[in-house]
Design a protein around this motif. Sequence first.
Motif, PDB file in Angstrom:
ATOM      1  N   GLU A 261      24.055  53.531  98.587  1.00 51.31           N
ATOM      2  CA  GLU A 261      24.662  52.208  98.405  1.00 51.31           C
ATOM      3  C   GLU A 261      23.709  51.081  98.800  1.00 51.31           C
ATOM      4  O   GLU A 261      23.631  50.055  98.112  1.00 51.31           O
ATOM      5  CB  GLU A 261      25.958  52.112  99.219  1.00 51.31           C
ATOM      6  N   GLU A 265      22.643  48.335  96.065  1.00 50.98           N
ATOM      7  CA  GLU A 265      23.034  46.941  96.264  1.00 50.98           C
ATOM      8  C   GLU A 265      21.808  46.034  96.256  1.00 50.98           C
ATOM      9  O   GLU A 265      21.820  44.957  95.649  1.00 50.98           O
ATOM     10  CB  GLU A 265      23.792  46.801  97.594  1.00 50.98           C
ATOM     11  N   GLN A 269      20.874  43.133  93.205  1.00 49.88           N
ATOM     12  CA  GLN A 269      20.764  41.713  93.527  1.00 49.88           C
ATOM     13  C   GLN A 269      19.411  41.121  93.141  1.00 49.88           C
ATOM     14  O   GLN A 269      19.193  39.920  93.271  1.00 49.88           O
ATOM     15  CB  GLN A 269      20.993  41.501  95.033  1.00 49.88           C
TER      16      GLN A 269
END
Length: 318
Positions: A261, A265, A269
Amino acid sequence: MKVTDHLIKADGKTLFSFEVLPPRKGENIQNLFSNIEPLMEFKPPFIDVTYHREEYVYRKQPNGFLERKTVRKRPGTVGICAAIKNRFDVDTVPHLTCGGFSKEETENALIDLHFLGIDNVLALRGDPIKSESHFIPEPDGHAYASDLIEQVACMNQGRYLDEEQEDTFPTNFCIGTAGYPEKHFEAPNYGSDIRFLKQKMDRGAEYIVTQMFFDNEQFFAFEKRCRAAGITAPIIPGLKPMTTKSQLTMLPRTFFLNIPEELAEAVSQCRDNEDARRIGIEWCINQSRELMAHGVPCLHYYSMGKSESIRRVAKELF
């Protein structure tokens, strides 16, 4: 020199190795050499060369019917291994697959490799043809990597397919095989996956190279399961720095792996692929450092035809 001999000679030092793809048919081998050259400063003791089996394409004929053609887009694994060995004076590890070979063709390929002085093979089942839903072996070919490994091991003992042959000369291949920290996608559970891996070791495999992974805890758990099952062979982790945002979905879909994760993530971004590449390289460096501290015998990097990101990782580590 055999891969296992390189690992013994390293005397506990973590080695650096990587995998290359054969050029597409019609491309110049110089492109491959140009990707290998920047990595030679890190003194890889061996380089893997993948094998890509045939594909089916359908071409429209003047009569309107479709004709199925068999094509191999990346031929030349054996020749490339010999060329790399000659150009860089480094050992090569050709990938040998069940898919695309009969047992006779496998034997002949191994004889060619033996005559070229290539001491290593990575024995794999291989992927299904893209147009097929599951793996289908060749007529009189192997259905499982364990059977392919057994054939290579038999040749190492001087036993060929024609059992009536006399005065046969044994080959001397070091046999590697694949392991899956996150379980092979066709295995029903971790236990059965490790049992099949143990079977491959019992039939003659001498070391394991893992599928790529991004979570070291998966590797540590895999290693622990292997040792508990009595697998004592060296286990070489396979790594790849993420280089594009699209790999967040492409890599799990293609290689059936999990992206942690935190990494997912951070990459999602990113403004662009250059930013994603920076994150991917940083993650791979940290992952590599932890594995080196753990004492892995070698770090094996998947280049997918491009070496710059691997060079930037290796520059920090080797």
